[in-house]
Design a protein around this motif. Structure first.
Motif, PDB file in Angstrom:
ATOM      1  N   ILE A 102       0.838  -1.205   0.000  1.00 20.66           N
ATOM      2  CA  ILE A 102       0.000   0.000   0.000  1.00 20.66           C
ATOM      3  C   ILE A 102       0.875   1.257   0.000  1.00 20.66           C
ATOM      4  CG2 ILE A 102      -1.612   1.368   1.396  1.00 20.66           C
ATOM      5  CD1 ILE A 102      -2.776  -1.339   2.384  1.00 20.66           C
ATOM      6  N   ILE A 103       1.868   1.263   0.861  1.00 23.60           N
ATOM      7  CA  ILE A 103       2.767   2.422   0.978  1.00 23.60           C
ATOM      8  C   ILE A 103       3.496   2.684  -0.340  1.00 23.60           C
ATOM      9  CG2 ILE A 103       4.851   3.284   2.122  1.00 23.60           C
ATOM     10  CD1 ILE A 103       3.833   1.658   4.630  1.00 23.60           C
ATOM     11  N   LYS A 104       3.975   1.622  -0.970  1.00 22.89           N
ATOM     12  CA  LYS A 104       4.723   1.763  -2.223  1.00 22.89           C
ATOM     13  C   LYS A 104       3.816   2.243  -3.359  1.00 22.89           C
ATOM     14  CE  LYS A 104       8.335  -1.520  -0.987  1.00 22.89           C
ATOM     15  NZ  LYS A 104       8.914  -2.872  -1.198  1.00 22.89           N
ATOM     16  N   LEU A 138       7.497   1.719  10.093  1.00 20.53           N
ATOM     17  CA  LEU A 138       7.528   1.082   8.776  1.00 20.53           C
ATOM     18  C   LEU A 138       7.610   2.139   7.671  1.00 20.53           C
ATOM     19  CD1 LEU A 138       7.324  -1.492   7.056  1.00 20.53           C
ATOM     20  CD2 LEU A 138       4.829  -1.278   7.199  1.00 20.53           C
ATOM     21  N   LEU A 139       6.817   3.185   7.784  1.00 21.73           N
ATOM     22  CA  LEU A 139       6.841   4.266   6.792  1.00 21.73           C
ATOM     23  C   LEU A 139       8.228   4.888   6.680  1.00 21.73           C
ATOM     24  CD1 LEU A 139       3.445   5.936   7.726  1.00 21.73           C
ATOM     25  CD2 LEU A 139       4.031   5.217   5.402  1.00 21.73           C
ATOM     26  N   LYS A 140       8.851   5.149   7.818  1.00 23.64           N
ATOM     27  CA  LYS A 140      10.175   5.770   7.814  1.00 23.64           C
ATOM     28  C   LYS A 140      11.246   4.844   7.244  1.00 23.64           C
ATOM     29  CE  LYS A 140       9.488   9.903   9.484  1.00 23.64           C
ATOM     30  NZ  LYS A 140       9.786  11.107   8.655  1.00 23.64           N
ATOM     31  N   LYS A 141      11.051   3.533   7.393  1.00 24.11           N
ATOM     32  CA  LYS A 141      12.004   2.580   6.821  1.00 24.11           C
ATOM     33  C   LYS A 141      11.926   2.573   5.295  1.00 24.11           C
ATOM     34  CE  LYS A 141      12.514  -0.755  10.599  1.00 24.11           C
ATOM     35  NZ  LYS A 141      12.241  -2.156  11.041  1.00 24.11           N
ATOM     36  N   ILE A 142      10.705   2.777   4.760  1.00 27.29           N
ATOM     37  CA  ILE A 142      10.505   2.722   3.317  1.00 27.29           C
ATOM     38  C   ILE A 142      10.931   4.016   2.637  1.00 27.29           C
ATOM     39  CG2 ILE A 142       8.719   2.563   1.514  1.00 27.29           C
ATOM     40  CD1 ILE A 142       7.270   0.556   3.308  1.00 27.29           C
ATOM     41  N   SER A 143      10.584   5.151   3.249  1.00 26.85           N
ATOM     42  CA  SER A 143      10.946   6.445   2.661  1.00 26.85           C
ATOM     43  C   SER A 143      10.812   7.530   3.725  1.00 26.85           C
ATOM     44  CB  SER A 143      10.044   6.766   1.463  1.00 26.85           C
ATOM     45  OG  SER A 143      10.472   7.936   0.803  1.00 26.85           O
ATOM     46  N   ASP A 144      11.295   8.705   3.421  1.00 27.16           N
ATOM     47  CA  ASP A 144      11.227   9.810   4.367  1.00 27.16           C
ATOM     48  C   ASP A 144       9.880  10.516   4.238  1.00 27.16           C
ATOM     49  OD1 ASP A 144      11.925  11.610   6.317  1.00 27.16           O
ATOM     50  OD2 ASP A 144      12.981  12.951   4.937  1.00 27.16           O
ATOM     51  N   PHE A 145       8.838   9.842   4.671  1.00 29.43           N
ATOM     52  CA  PHE A 145       7.490  10.405   4.613  1.00 29.43           C
ATOM     53  C   PHE A 145       7.333  11.527   5.639  1.00 29.43           C
ATOM     54  CE2 PHE A 145       6.526   6.349   2.594  1.00 29.43           C
ATOM     55  CZ  PHE A 145       5.550   6.693   1.677  1.00 29.43           C
ATOM     56  N   TYR A 146       6.465  12.494   5.302  1.00 34.99           N
ATOM     57  CA  TYR A 146       5.995  13.462   6.280  1.00 34.99           C
ATOM     58  C   TYR A 146       4.752  12.818   6.887  1.00 34.99           C
ATOM     59  CZ  TYR A 146       4.795  17.939   8.410  1.00 34.99           C
ATOM     60  OH  TYR A 146       4.531  18.951   9.319  1.00 34.99           O
ATOM     61  N   ILE A 147       4.742  12.649   8.195  1.00 37.36           N
ATOM     62  CA  ILE A 147       3.705  11.836   8.834  1.00 37.36           C
ATOM     63  C   ILE A 147       2.881  12.657   9.824  1.00 37.36           C
ATOM     64  CG2 ILE A 147       3.253   9.810  10.266  1.00 37.36           C
ATOM     65  CD1 ILE A 147       5.883   8.634   9.218  1.00 37.36           C
ATOM     66  N   SER A 148       1.575  12.629   9.616  1.00 35.65           N
ATOM     67  CA  SER A 148       0.632  13.196  10.582  1.00 35.65           C
ATOM     68  C   SER A 148       0.020  12.046  11.380  1.00 35.65           C
ATOM     69  CB  SER A 148      -0.480  13.975   9.875  1.00 35.65           C
ATOM     70  OG  SER A 148       0.027  15.088   9.183  1.00 35.65           O
ATOM     71  N   ALA A 175       8.964   8.402  17.372  1.00 35.67           N
ATOM     72  CA  ALA A 175       9.183   7.391  16.337  1.00 35.67           C
ATOM     73  C   ALA A 175       9.315   8.005  14.949  1.00 35.67           C
ATOM     74  CB  ALA A 175       8.037   6.376  16.347  1.00 35.67           C
ATOM     75  N   GLY A 176       8.956   9.298  14.814  1.00 33.31           N
ATOM     76  CA  GLY A 176       9.130   9.945  13.518  1.00 33.31           C
ATOM     77  C   GLY A 176       7.959  10.763  13.011  1.00 33.31           C
ATOM     78  N   ALA A 177       6.870  10.835  13.770  1.00 34.52           N
ATOM     79  CA  ALA A 177       5.733  11.655  13.340  1.00 34.52           C
ATOM     80  C   ALA A 177       6.124  13.131  13.322  1.00 34.52           C
ATOM     81  CB  ALA A 177       4.532  11.443  14.255  1.00 34.52           C
ATOM     82  N   ASP A 178       5.533  13.890  12.404  1.00 32.19           N
ATOM     83  CA  ASP A 178       5.892  15.302  12.218  1.00 32.19           C
ATOM     84  C   ASP A 178       4.866  16.272  12.780  1.00 32.19           C
ATOM     85  OD1 ASP A 178       8.374  15.160  10.379  1.00 32.19           O
ATOM     86  OD2 ASP A 178       6.965  13.761   9.469  1.00 32.19           O
ATOM     87  N   GLN A 179       3.612  15.867  12.832  1.00 31.75           N
ATOM     88  CA  GLN A 179       2.575  16.736  13.388  1.00 31.75           C
ATOM     89  C   GLN A 179       1.386  15.869  13.777  1.00 31.75           C
ATOM     90  OE1 GLN A 179       1.590  19.432  10.126  1.00 31.75           O
ATOM     91  NE2 GLN A 179       0.070  18.035   9.309  1.00 31.75           N
ATOM     92  N   ALA A 180       0.509  16.443  14.604  1.00 32.73           N
ATOM     93  CA  ALA A 180      -0.696  15.722  15.020  1.00 32.73           C
ATOM     94  C   ALA A 180      -1.927  16.541  14.671  1.00 32.73           C
ATOM     95  CB  ALA A 180      -0.661  15.444  16.518  1.00 32.73           C
TER      96      ALA A 180
END
Length: 291
Positions: A102-104, A138-148, A175-180
């Motif tokens: 899904i992520i890819k 998992l998202l951060k392992k696959i790519s440098d996603f911006y994560i909410s 863990a790597g989230a950028d905003q909430a």
């Protein structure tokens, strides 16, 4: 006295601000083929576009593990818009391999901002084996996603305690989230106290208030009961007095005054839960006068 200001404005002392900052809006849609087929959809989207939204989030909707209506909706809607689309990705009903696929797929569509959520189980009595924090990793392992991620000013219904809920949010940031983005609320001071508590445990990143627009009071009232959200008595009384539970004017004024009150407290980003009422959402956001 304006009845909305009387009840919505918090009693906290206002700080004088020499420079007025711009309000940034983001909006949430839920995937629906009916929405795209509506004749006024493109016109409504163009109105939203004129507000220069930071992004449009698309909620997760999947009846089973194989069909991803969120992805299909984004793939279609991208033909009509030119602003950032942000999918919700939930993890509770998928294996890690399914999540990777899904992520890819989103990566292949050049989507690098996602909202990472645990989600609700499709199966009763399911014991959770994966949580939002696992999805973030998992998202951060696959790519440098911006994560909410999601935050809950009135505490997640399944949380063991308020402290547990706050620590869980901090762990997601660590863990790597950028905003909430918060669950919706109707009591301003509830959000302000929550923001202070987040700061108190070391959360420094952005907490965006989620604003639910009241287009249908009965529907919103059910949402509040289901999500354990406090609905102030004065709001109920406004609709009872109006004798019209679909009075858009009341809903418009409640949302406008909430946003203006939060703005005075240093909040400049707002996530609008539209319930797919795009024209109503535009009316609210375009009517805000900060003078």
């Amino acid at each position: 006295m304006n009845i909305f200001k009387k009840y919505i404005n918090p009693s906290l002392k206002k700080k004088k601000r020499k420079i007025k900052k711009k309000i940034n809006f983001s909006f949430e849609l839920f995937p629906s083929s009916k929405l795209i087929l509506k004749k006024n959809f493109i016109s409504s989207i163009n109105k939203i576009n004129s507000l220069n939204p930071t992004f449009i989030s698309i909620t997760h909707r999947s009846n089973n593990r194989k069909e991803n209506n969120t992805y299909n909706f984004i793939k279609t809607i991208k033909n009509y818009i030119n602003f950032q689309l942000v999918p919700h990705i939930t993890c509770i009903n998928n294996t890690r391999e399914e999540l990777k696929n899904i992520i890819k797929k989103y990566l292949n569509k050049n989507i690098k901002h996602v909202i990472a959520l645990r989600g609700d189980s499709l199966k009763l009595n399911k014991k959770y084996k994966i949580y939002a924090i696992d999805l973030i990793i998992l998202l951060k392992k696959i790519s440098d996603f911006y994560i909410s991620v999601a935050a809950y000013p009135e505490v997640h219904p399944e949380a063991k305690s308020e402290r547990f809920d706050l620590i869980n949010l901090k762990n997601k940031f660590d863990a790597g989230a950028d905003q909430a983005i918060t669950q919706f609320f109707f009591d301003i001071e509830t959000f302000l106290r929550f923001r202070d508590k987040c700061s108190g445990i070391g959360i420094k990143k952005k907490i965006i208030p989620g604003i639910l627009l009241i287009n249908n009071f009965n529907q919103v009232y059910k949402f509040c009961l289901f999500s354990n959200i406090y609905l102030p008595k004065w709001i109920k009384n406004l609709y009872l007095k109006s004798n019209n539970f679909n009075d858009n004017k009341i809903g418009l004024n409640i949302a406008i005054n909430m946003i203006k009150s939060l703005y005075k407290e240093g909040v400049y980003d707002f996530h609008i839960y539209t319930l797919n009422k795009l024209n109503f959402s535009y009316s609210v956001c375009s009517s805000i006068n900060l003078n």
